[in-house]
Motif scaffolding. Structure first.
Motif, PDB file in Angstrom:
ATOM      1  N   ARG A 164       2.139 -10.454  21.392  1.00 29.87           N
ATOM      2  CA  ARG A 164       2.493  -9.569  20.315  1.00 29.87           C
ATOM      3  C   ARG A 164       3.219 -10.125  19.320  1.00 29.87           C
ATOM      4  NH1 ARG A 164       3.483  -3.828  22.619  1.00 29.87           N
ATOM      5  NH2 ARG A 164       5.044  -5.045  23.016  1.00 29.87           N
ATOM      6  N   PHE A 165       3.159 -10.024  18.163  1.00 28.67           N
ATOM      7  CA  PHE A 165       4.074 -10.279  17.057  1.00 28.67           C
ATOM      8  C   PHE A 165       4.260  -9.442  16.143  1.00 28.67           C
ATOM      9  CE2 PHE A 165       3.130 -14.512  18.899  1.00 28.67           C
ATOM     10  CZ  PHE A 165       4.298 -15.194  18.918  1.00 28.67           C
ATOM     11  N   SER A 166       5.280  -9.215  15.305  1.00 26.64           N
ATOM     12  CA  SER A 166       5.777  -8.730  14.128  1.00 26.64           C
ATOM     13  C   SER A 166       6.038  -9.653  13.144  1.00 26.64           C
ATOM     14  CB  SER A 166       6.729  -7.533  14.440  1.00 26.64           C
ATOM     15  OG  SER A 166       6.993  -6.647  13.287  1.00 26.64           O
ATOM     16  N   ALA A 167       5.390  -9.336  12.086  1.00 28.20           N
ATOM     17  CA  ALA A 167       5.929 -10.275  10.998  1.00 28.20           C
ATOM     18  C   ALA A 167       6.582  -9.102   9.751  1.00 28.20           C
ATOM     19  CB  ALA A 167       4.889 -10.997  10.117  1.00 28.20           C
ATOM     20  N   LEU A 168       7.870  -9.503   9.456  1.00 26.95           N
ATOM     21  CA  LEU A 168       8.498  -8.575   8.693  1.00 26.95           C
ATOM     22  C   LEU A 168       8.864  -9.382   7.422  1.00 26.95           C
ATOM     23  CD1 LEU A 168      10.340  -5.881   8.460  1.00 26.95           C
ATOM     24  CD2 LEU A 168      12.104  -7.411   9.018  1.00 26.95           C
ATOM     25  N   ASP A 169       8.498  -8.788   6.152  1.00 19.79           N
ATOM     26  CA  ASP A 169       8.903  -9.386   4.743  1.00 19.79           C
ATOM     27  C   ASP A 169      10.258  -8.932   4.405  1.00 19.79           C
ATOM     28  OD1 ASP A 169       7.070 -11.211   3.999  1.00 19.79           O
ATOM     29  OD2 ASP A 169       5.804  -9.568   3.043  1.00 19.79           O
ATOM     30  N   ALA A 210       0.888 -14.360   9.128  1.00 18.06           N
ATOM     31  CA  ALA A 210       0.181 -13.701  10.139  1.00 18.06           C
ATOM     32  C   ALA A 210      -1.530 -14.078  10.089  1.00 18.06           C
ATOM     33  CB  ALA A 210       0.252 -12.234  10.113  1.00 18.06           C
ATOM     34  N   GLU A 211      -1.979 -14.136   9.005  1.00 16.70           N
ATOM     35  CA  GLU A 211      -3.322 -14.682   8.771  1.00 16.70           C
ATOM     36  C   GLU A 211      -3.772 -16.074   9.332  1.00 16.70           C
ATOM     37  OE1 GLU A 211      -4.401 -13.477   4.886  1.00 16.70           O
ATOM     38  OE2 GLU A 211      -4.703 -11.409   5.340  1.00 16.70           O
ATOM     39  N   TYR A 212      -2.622 -16.863   8.826  1.00 16.02           N
ATOM     40  CA  TYR A 212      -2.506 -18.130   9.243  1.00 16.02           C
ATOM     41  C   TYR A 212      -2.391 -18.554  10.868  1.00 16.02           C
ATOM     42  CZ  TYR A 212      -1.092 -23.047   9.945  1.00 16.02           C
ATOM     43  OH  TYR A 212      -0.726 -24.508  10.485  1.00 16.02           O
ATOM     44  N   TYR A 213      -1.619 -17.751  11.485  1.00 18.85           N
ATOM     45  CA  TYR A 213      -1.394 -17.949  12.768  1.00 18.85           C
ATOM     46  C   TYR A 213      -2.888 -17.494  13.661  1.00 18.85           C
ATOM     47  CZ  TYR A 213       3.573 -19.008  11.972  1.00 18.85           C
ATOM     48  OH  TYR A 213       4.715 -19.684  11.184  1.00 18.85           O
ATOM     49  N   VAL A 214      -3.097 -16.342  13.303  1.00 19.70           N
ATOM     50  CA  VAL A 214      -4.453 -15.987  13.834  1.00 19.70           C
ATOM     51  C   VAL A 214      -5.655 -16.558  13.708  1.00 19.70           C
ATOM     52  CG1 VAL A 214      -3.497 -13.407  13.945  1.00 19.70           C
ATOM     53  CG2 VAL A 214      -5.131 -14.257  12.143  1.00 19.70           C
ATOM     54  N   SER A 215      -5.600 -17.598  12.805  1.00 20.59           N
ATOM     55  CA  SER A 215      -6.783 -18.604  12.454  1.00 20.59           C
ATOM     56  C   SER A 215      -6.532 -19.839  13.233  1.00 20.59           C
ATOM     57  CB  SER A 215      -6.854 -19.111  11.103  1.00 20.59           C
ATOM     58  OG  SER A 215      -5.690 -19.891  10.781  1.00 20.59           O
ATOM     59  N   VAL A 216      -4.997 -20.218  13.776  1.00 17.27           N
ATOM     60  CA  VAL A 216      -4.924 -21.334  14.440  1.00 17.27           C
ATOM     61  C   VAL A 216      -5.116 -21.003  16.019  1.00 17.27           C
ATOM     62  CG1 VAL A 216      -3.224 -22.909  15.068  1.00 17.27           C
ATOM     63  CG2 VAL A 216      -3.247 -22.145  12.808  1.00 17.27           C
ATOM     64  N   PHE A 217      -4.972 -19.926  16.412  1.00 15.87           N
ATOM     65  CA  PHE A 217      -4.989 -19.692  18.225  1.00 15.87           C
ATOM     66  C   PHE A 217      -6.231 -18.995  18.250  1.00 15.87           C
ATOM     67  CE2 PHE A 217      -0.752 -20.941  16.920  1.00 15.87           C
ATOM     68  CZ  PHE A 217      -0.406 -21.865  17.829  1.00 15.87           C
ATOM     69  N   PRO A 218      -6.659 -19.001  19.660  1.00 21.52           N
ATOM     70  CA  PRO A 218      -7.842 -18.033  20.298  1.00 21.52           C
ATOM     71  C   PRO A 218      -7.157 -16.874  20.550  1.00 21.52           C
ATOM     72  CG  PRO A 218      -7.116 -19.697  21.828  1.00 21.52           C
ATOM     73  CD  PRO A 218      -6.338 -20.216  20.637  1.00 21.52           C
ATOM     74  N   SER A 247       3.192  -3.718  -1.536  1.00 21.19           N
ATOM     75  CA  SER A 247       4.023  -5.093  -0.913  1.00 21.19           C
ATOM     76  C   SER A 247       3.921  -4.636   0.574  1.00 21.19           C
ATOM     77  CB  SER A 247       4.996  -5.704  -1.872  1.00 21.19           C
ATOM     78  OG  SER A 247       5.941  -4.961  -1.576  1.00 21.19           O
ATOM     79  N   VAL A 248       3.785  -5.749   1.426  1.00 23.47           N
ATOM     80  CA  VAL A 248       3.945  -5.845   2.646  1.00 23.47           C
ATOM     81  C   VAL A 248       5.372  -5.441   3.308  1.00 23.47           C
ATOM     82  CG1 VAL A 248       3.537  -7.108   4.815  1.00 23.47           C
ATOM     83  CG2 VAL A 248       2.014  -7.309   2.940  1.00 23.47           C
ATOM     84  N   VAL A 249       5.356  -4.707   4.139  1.00 26.24           N
ATOM     85  CA  VAL A 249       6.664  -4.075   4.921  1.00 26.24           C
ATOM     86  C   VAL A 249       6.657  -5.070   6.000  1.00 26.24           C
ATOM     87  CG1 VAL A 249       8.042  -2.810   6.162  1.00 26.24           C
ATOM     88  CG2 VAL A 249       6.654  -2.126   3.798  1.00 26.24           C
ATOM     89  N   GLU A 250       5.466  -4.904   7.179  1.00 29.53           N
ATOM     90  CA  GLU A 250       5.555  -5.356   8.236  1.00 29.53           C
ATOM     91  C   GLU A 250       3.821  -5.619   8.587  1.00 29.53           C
ATOM     92  OE1 GLU A 250       7.050  -4.366  12.772  1.00 29.53           O
ATOM     93  OE2 GLU A 250       6.561  -2.794  11.471  1.00 29.53           O
ATOM     94  N   VAL A 251       3.592  -6.759   9.388  1.00 29.49           N
ATOM     95  CA  VAL A 251       2.454  -6.891   9.740  1.00 29.49           C
ATOM     96  C   VAL A 251       2.279  -7.067  11.346  1.00 29.49           C
ATOM     97  CG1 VAL A 251       0.284  -8.616   9.866  1.00 29.49           C
ATOM     98  CG2 VAL A 251       1.819  -8.336   7.782  1.00 29.49           C
ATOM     99  N   GLN A 252       1.652  -6.246  12.105  1.00 27.26           N
ATOM    100  CA  GLN A 252       1.479  -6.499  13.614  1.00 27.26           C
ATOM    101  C   GLN A 252       0.415  -7.291  13.849  1.00 27.26           C
ATOM    102  OE1 GLN A 252       3.473  -4.783  16.150  1.00 27.26           O
ATOM    103  NE2 GLN A 252       4.918  -4.519  14.463  1.00 27.26           N
ATOM    104  N   PHE A 253       0.646  -8.530  14.633  1.00 21.02           N
ATOM    105  CA  PHE A 253      -0.586  -9.076  14.909  1.00 21.02           C
ATOM    106  C   PHE A 253      -0.432  -9.695  16.343  1.00 21.02           C
ATOM    107  CE2 PHE A 253       2.672 -11.761  13.064  1.00 21.02           C
ATOM    108  CZ  PHE A 253       2.513 -12.951  13.713  1.00 21.02           C
ATOM    109  N   THR A 254      -1.485 -10.234  16.771  1.00 23.78           N
ATOM    110  CA  THR A 254      -1.499 -10.850  18.476  1.00 23.78           C
ATOM    111  C   THR A 254      -2.147 -12.080  18.029  1.00 23.78           C
ATOM    112  OG1 THR A 254      -1.877  -8.812  19.421  1.00 23.78           O
ATOM    113  CG2 THR A 254      -2.482 -10.898  20.479  1.00 23.78           C
ATOM    114  N   VAL A 255      -1.127 -13.248  18.756  1.00 19.04           N
ATOM    115  CA  VAL A 255      -1.415 -14.443  18.676  1.00 19.04           C
ATOM    116  C   VAL A 255      -1.720 -15.181  20.159  1.00 19.04           C
ATOM    117  CG1 VAL A 255      -0.778 -16.960  17.951  1.00 19.04           C
ATOM    118  CG2 VAL A 255      -0.644 -15.079  16.188  1.00 19.04           C
ATOM    119  N   ASN A 256      -2.770 -15.438  20.532  1.00 18.92           N
ATOM    120  CA  ASN A 256      -3.095 -16.197  21.920  1.00 18.92           C
ATOM    121  C   ASN A 256      -2.751 -15.277  23.076  1.00 18.92           C
ATOM    122  OD1 ASN A 256      -3.784 -18.355  23.670  1.00 18.92           O
ATOM    123  ND2 ASN A 256      -1.838 -19.003  23.588  1.00 18.92           N
ATOM    124  N   GLY A 257      -2.938 -14.050  22.731  1.00 19.31           N
ATOM    125  CA  GLY A 257      -2.620 -12.955  23.537  1.00 19.31           C
ATOM    126  C   GLY A 257      -1.116 -12.438  23.391  1.00 19.31           C
TER     127      GLY A 257
END
Length: 165
Positions: free
Chosen positions: A65-70, A20-28, A53-63
């Motif tokens: 919405r995504f959820s990243a599940l471990d 999630a941190e990677y994708y938010v660094s790539v896209f506006p 430890s992470v269960v889930e990350v909610q993030f927005t990439v280029n507008g």
């Protein structure tokens, strides 16, 4: 249904927060919204070494919405699902192509690639689509034939091929 549409859930094996941190660094227009972690209180399956430890990350990439599940090693990405990046210029397409194959990504054919997490992307300069949709079907066919030989799409080469009739 939520009035904001769909959220795409991506399954990772202990890389959800990193990805999630990677994708938010790539896209506006991107940001981490929330990180949920295991705690001593639950879920019951959690062993003491999993606390925090992470269960889930909610993030927005280029507008979007995504959820990243471990979710562990059970499932993996494949080419049946990919994300298309429509680019306004060759320079923009090259930026995304080079960024997403960097650090362990893999080139494929016809503008497709896999990033370092195995997620498939199509990096497409909009002009490439215009060339392949030319009303002159012979030109469009030559542009398509050129595209089929490429890994990273090169609009100048496609244009040259289209005009070479």
């Amino acid at each position: 249904m939520d009035s904001n549409g769909f959220t795409t859930c991506l399954w990772f094996d202990n890389q959800a927060e990193e990805a999630a941190e990677y994708y938010v660094s790539v896209f506006p227009d991107s940001r981490i919204e929330r990180v949920d972690r295991f705690s001593e209180a639950g879920p019951e399956k959690v062993t003491p070494d999993e606390n925090g430890s992470v269960v889930e990350v909610q993030f927005t990439v280029n507008g979007q919405r995504f959820s990243a599940l471990d979710g562990g090693p059970l499932f993996h990405f494949d080419e049946a699902i990919s994300f298309q990046i429509m680019c306004d210029s060759q320079e923009e397409a090259d930026h995304y192509w080079n960024t997403l194959i960097g650090d362990g990504g893999q080139e494929s054919q016809c503008g497709w690639l896999k990033d370092k997490y195995g997620l498939s992307w199509q990096v497409i300069p909009k002009e490439a689509l215009q060339l392949m949709r030319d009303p002159d079907r012979a030109k469009a066919g030559r542009a398509m034939a050129a595209m089929l030989t490429m890994r990273r799409l090169d609009v100048a080469e496609m244009r040259t091929a289209a005009e070479a009739g």
